[in-house]
Motif scaffolding. Structure first.
Motif, mmCIF file in Angstrom:
data_model
loop_
_atom_site.group_PDB
_atom_site.id
_atom_site.type_symbol
_atom_site.label_atom_id
_atom_site.label_comp_id
_atom_site.label_asym_id
_atom_site.label_seq_id
_atom_site.Cartn_x
_atom_site.Cartn_y
_atom_site.Cartn_z
ATOM 1 N N UNK A 81 20.371 2.444 0.639
ATOM 2 C CA UNK A 81 20.511 1.161 1.330
ATOM 3 C C UNK A 81 19.566 0.124 0.726
ATOM 4 N N UNK A 82 19.875 -1.154 0.878
ATOM 5 C CA UNK A 82 18.990 -2.206 0.383
ATOM 6 C C UNK A 82 17.616 -2.112 1.077
ATOM 7 N N UNK A 83 16.556 -2.376 0.328
ATOM 8 C CA UNK A 83 15.190 -2.296 0.849
ATOM 9 C C UNK A 83 14.408 -3.535 0.417
ATOM 10 N N UNK A 84 13.439 -3.964 1.234
ATOM 11 C CA UNK A 84 12.578 -5.072 0.806
ATOM 12 C C UNK A 84 11.764 -4.676 -0.429
ATOM 13 N N UNK A 85 11.590 -5.608 -1.339
ATOM 14 C CA UNK A 85 10.756 -5.352 -2.509
ATOM 15 C C UNK A 85 9.299 -5.328 -2.052
ATOM 16 N N UNK B 209 -14.031 -0.942 -6.149
ATOM 17 C CA UNK B 209 -13.100 -1.960 -6.626
ATOM 18 C C UNK B 209 -13.841 -3.090 -7.315
ATOM 19 N N UNK B 210 -13.354 -3.471 -8.493
ATOM 20 C CA UNK B 210 -13.969 -4.552 -9.257
ATOM 21 C C UNK B 210 -13.116 -5.819 -9.235
ATOM 22 N N UNK B 211 -11.803 -5.664 -9.265
ATOM 23 C CA UNK B 211 -10.907 -6.813 -9.308
ATOM 24 C C UNK B 211 -9.526 -6.365 -8.842
ATOM 25 N N UNK B 212 -8.705 -7.332 -8.395
ATOM 26 C CA UNK B 212 -7.363 -7.059 -7.897
ATOM 27 C C UNK B 212 -6.352 -7.985 -8.551
ATOM 28 N N UNK B 213 -5.100 -7.551 -8.546
ATOM 29 C CA UNK B 213 -3.980 -8.395 -8.913
ATOM 30 C C UNK B 213 -2.842 -8.026 -7.972
ATOM 31 N N UNK B 214 -2.182 -9.019 -7.397
ATOM 32 C CA UNK B 214 -1.075 -8.791 -6.467
ATOM 33 C C UNK B 214 0.207 -9.415 -6.993
ATOM 34 N N UNK B 215 1.324 -8.767 -6.678
ATOM 35 C CA UNK B 215 2.641 -9.339 -6.899
ATOM 36 C C UNK B 215 3.426 -9.101 -5.624
ATOM 37 N N UNK B 216 3.909 -10.154 -5.021
ATOM 38 C CA UNK B 216 4.614 -10.056 -3.751
ATOM 39 C C UNK B 216 6.114 -10.054 -3.968
ATOM 40 N N UNK B 217 6.813 -9.253 -3.153
ATOM 41 C CA UNK B 217 8.272 -9.266 -3.181
ATOM 42 C C UNK B 217 8.831 -10.497 -2.493
ATOM 43 N N UNK B 218 7.975 -11.229 -1.796
ATOM 44 C CA UNK B 218 8.365 -12.480 -1.115
ATOM 45 C C UNK B 218 9.611 -12.337 -0.252
ATOM 46 N N UNK B 219 9.762 -11.179 0.395
ATOM 47 C CA UNK B 219 10.895 -10.989 1.297
ATOM 48 C C UNK B 219 12.215 -10.726 0.609
#
Length: 94
Positions: free
Chosen positions: A23-27, A41-51
């Motif tokens: 079935x389709x799922x949110x990214x 933790x030293x640093x972060x990077x995020x990528x959002x599925x934006x819905x």
């Protein structure tokens, strides 16, 4: 991918998110954490599925773009998937 730039290393992390369900799922949000040898933790990077929705059986690529490493104590990357609340509640990478 590792690139040298201005006397420090620059990495680019590429991957694919694959929907293994029927079935389709949110990214999900992708969080890349740079950690030291003690797991701090030293640093972060995020990528959002934006819905956005990923159809069943489909893939979508992601990339961090240039991720400069300015920490001499950096040891490894940890890549996690989830929604923002799940990622906020997770324990730090080990």
């Amino acid at each position: 991918t590792k690139i040298a730039s201005d006397d420090h290393q620059v990495y680019e992390i590429n991957g694919k998110i694959y929907n293994t369900t029927a079935k389709p799922m949110p990214i999900p949000t992708v969080r890349v954490t740079l950690v030291d040898k003690d797991g701090e933790s030293l640093d972060y990077w995020y990528s959002s599925g934006n819905g956005k929705i990923l159809d069943a059986g489909k893939t979508i690529p992601f990339t961090t773009g240039n991720f400069p490493i300015r920490f001499s104590t950096a040891s490894r990357f940890v890549i996690e998937l989830g929604n923002p609340l799940e990622l906020a509640l997770r324990r730090k990478p080990k």
